[in-house]
Design an enzyme around this catalytic site. Structure first.
Site, short mmCIF file in Angstrom:
data_model
loop_
_atom_site.label_atom_id
_atom_site.label_comp_id
_atom_site.label_asym_id
_atom_site.label_seq_id
_atom_site.Cartn_x
_atom_site.Cartn_y
_atom_site.Cartn_z
CG HIS A 248 -96.51 -41.63 -19.08
ND1 HIS A 248 -96.33 -41.79 -18.46
CD2 HIS A 248 -97.15 -40.14 -19.19
CE1 HIS A 248 -96.50 -40.67 -17.47
NE2 HIS A 248 -97.06 -39.45 -18.37
CG ASP B 117 -94.98 -43.10 -13.10
OD1 ASP B 117 -95.44 -43.42 -14.28
OD2 ASP B 117 -94.73 -43.56 -12.32
#
Length: 510
Positions: free
Chosen positions: A481, A485
């Protein structure tokens, strides 16, 4: 004729024991060359040759106690006429020619071979030979385990294995010393007695761990240095360990990375067990491969901001296409049509649209890869390995199937090289072959994405308002992450789903 006598031994020391003779009668000696070593209560005394010449006679043999100024040996000085051999007793053998007497067995080190780029150490998993065994050139001596592959170490020469420096379970650095082979000693040991039937064959150089008393000063030095006899190569007669051998071993250990047992990954303390339960347990040392897998997976969890998103795919279209063309495909290309080529193609297609899933973090930079080196996780008897199919985005279905089949076989046979498992940019892991219905794969650092495939199972789904039974598979994308995204991760997984449910999109690049 020059006499060799016991030198001054020090205040209050009146006698010594002859520990080792470095020369034998008939050997040529240089002035100041060490002839023998004496042991006193406290020190080791080396006796040099007072003149150059040939060692004519040894008066005090090894193990004898001698006083100060006692006669040790005699030397015929260089240039003096060599006297006729004078055997001490009837039947004594005539001196051998100097060329034969001075012939020495060459010691050859067995080193850790090249392990591959960025691989700095390995674990000795198995020794196929033991000290004292005769070995042929290129015969396998031992096997090493690195993070992902097993490496066989052949003997560089024919001879006798005289010393094993790194035992099983030891971790060794790249180019470290593994063992010592006495080159040509095999011939000396195995030479038939027919050449001299009445004489017993001369013993080969004694291996480490032999039943030979080491020099007292060497024992004391080993105790002080924290070394064991197996860590020291003896240069004395019959492999006897001398004081200078200990000093050399200690200096080498200080200069080189120490041989140590590979540490197991940290874990919670084990709860106490009863003696009855303990008797029914089996404790096996974790292999280097398993320890490395554990460490890397834990590092991935500790380092990356790992998250997993899920979707499901209807496998009807692929299964129908495969059933229709699998025979023709195998006949033309010589390889079976599987599901992995479809998933590989679908991932390559999706990675073009979502390039951050095919990237990695390098310090403060994000490195985007404009190519796809696809890692395909494969289970083997020794653990999980991930061979890499290079430039998978430029390969056909047949080429991908051939590459997966060939690398899968090499993985199961333990024949993969480090080069074949390096450089991957994205990974596919198929837990479905083991019956897994749903799981969250862990990243393969430094990659930022990994796709988990699962079992195909018939499930009721709604299609055009009707409940129908379809072969469904859950897909799981784990991603970092920090650079991917949620939108990019979901988009990637949707594109994979679309390509698998309608393979024509791969042909039209949609």
């Amino acid at each position: 004729m020059t006499e060799v006598r016991v030198p001054t031994l020090g205040e209050s020391v009146s006698e010594a024991t002859v520990a080792t003779w470095f020369k034998k009668p008939g050997d040529a000696v240089a002035a100041d060359e060490m002839l023998c070593e004496l042991e006193t209560d406290k020190v080791t005394v080396e006796v040099p040759a007072p003149a150059a010449g040939v060692l004519a006679e040894i008066v005090a043999a090894e193990g004898e106690t001698v006083g100060v100024n006692a006669l040790l040996a005699t030397i015929n000085e260089a240039g003096a006429a060599a006297p006729a051999p004078q055997p001490k007793s009837e039947g004594a053998a005539a001196p051998q020619p100097a060329a034969q007497q001075s012939k020495e067995v060459k010691m050859t080190d067995v080193m850790v071979p090249a392990l591959g780029e960025s691989v700095s150490e390995a674990t000795v998993s198995t020794w196929f030979k033991k000290v004292g065994d005769t070995v042929a050139q290129d015969e396998m001596l031992c096997e090493l385990e690195t993070d992902k592959v097993s490496v066989e170490v052949p003997s560089p020469v024919a001879g006798v294995l005289t010393e094993i420096v790194a035992p099983e379970g030891a971790t060794v650095a790249a180019s470290a010393k593994l063992a010592v082979v006495a080159e040509g000693a095999a011939g000396a040991v195995a030479a038939p007695a027919a050449a001299a039937p009445a004489a017993a064959p001369a013993p080969a150089a004694a291996p480490a761990g032999k039943d030979v008393e080491d020099a007292p000063a060497a024992k004391k030095a080993m105790a002080e240095a924290g070394l064991t006899p197996s860590q020291v190569t003896g240069t004395g007669r019959d492999g006897r360990i001398m004081k200078e051998d200990v000093a050399a071993a200690a200096a080498k250990a200080a200069a080189a990375p120490a041989v140590s047992i590979a540490p197991a990954p940290a874990s919670a303390p084990r709860a106490p067990v009863s003696s009855d339960d303990a008797a029914r347990e089996e404790r096996v040392k974790m292999t280097r491969l398993r320890a490395t897998i554990a460490r890397r997976l834990k590092d991935a969890q500790n380092t990356a901001a790992m998250l997993t998103t899920y979707n499901e795919v209807d496998m009807s279209a692929i299964m129908a296409l495969r059933n229709e063309y699998k025979d023709a495909f195998e006949k033309k290309h010589g390889v079976r049509m599987g599901f992995m080529s479809f998933f590989t193609k679908a991932c390559c297609h999706a990675l073009k649209e979502v390039p951050e899933v095919n990237a990695e973090i390098d310090g403060g930079d994000v490195v985007y890869k404009h190519y796809v080196h696809m890692g395909v996780a494969a289970g083997t008897p020794t653990g999980l390995v991930v061979p890499v199919i290079r430039d998978a985005d430029q390969m056909s279905f047949a080429d991908i199937e051939k590459a997966i089949s060939e690398k899968g076989k090499r993985a199961r046979d333990g024949k993969l090289t480090m080069a074949e498992m390096q450089g991957g940019t994205f990974t596919i892991s198929n837990g479905g072959v083991y019956g897994s219905l749903m799981s969250s794969p862990i990243l393969n650092p430094p990659q930022s994405g990994i796709l988990g495939m699962h079992k195909i199972q018939d499930r009721p789904v709604v299609v055009n308002g009707q409940i129908v039974i379809r072969p469904m598979m859950y897909l799981a994308l784990s991603y970092d992450h920090r650079i991917v995204d949620g939108k990019g991760a979901v988009t990637f997984l949707v594109r994979v789903k679309e390509a698998l449910e309608d393979p024509r999109r791969l042909l039209l690049d949609l």
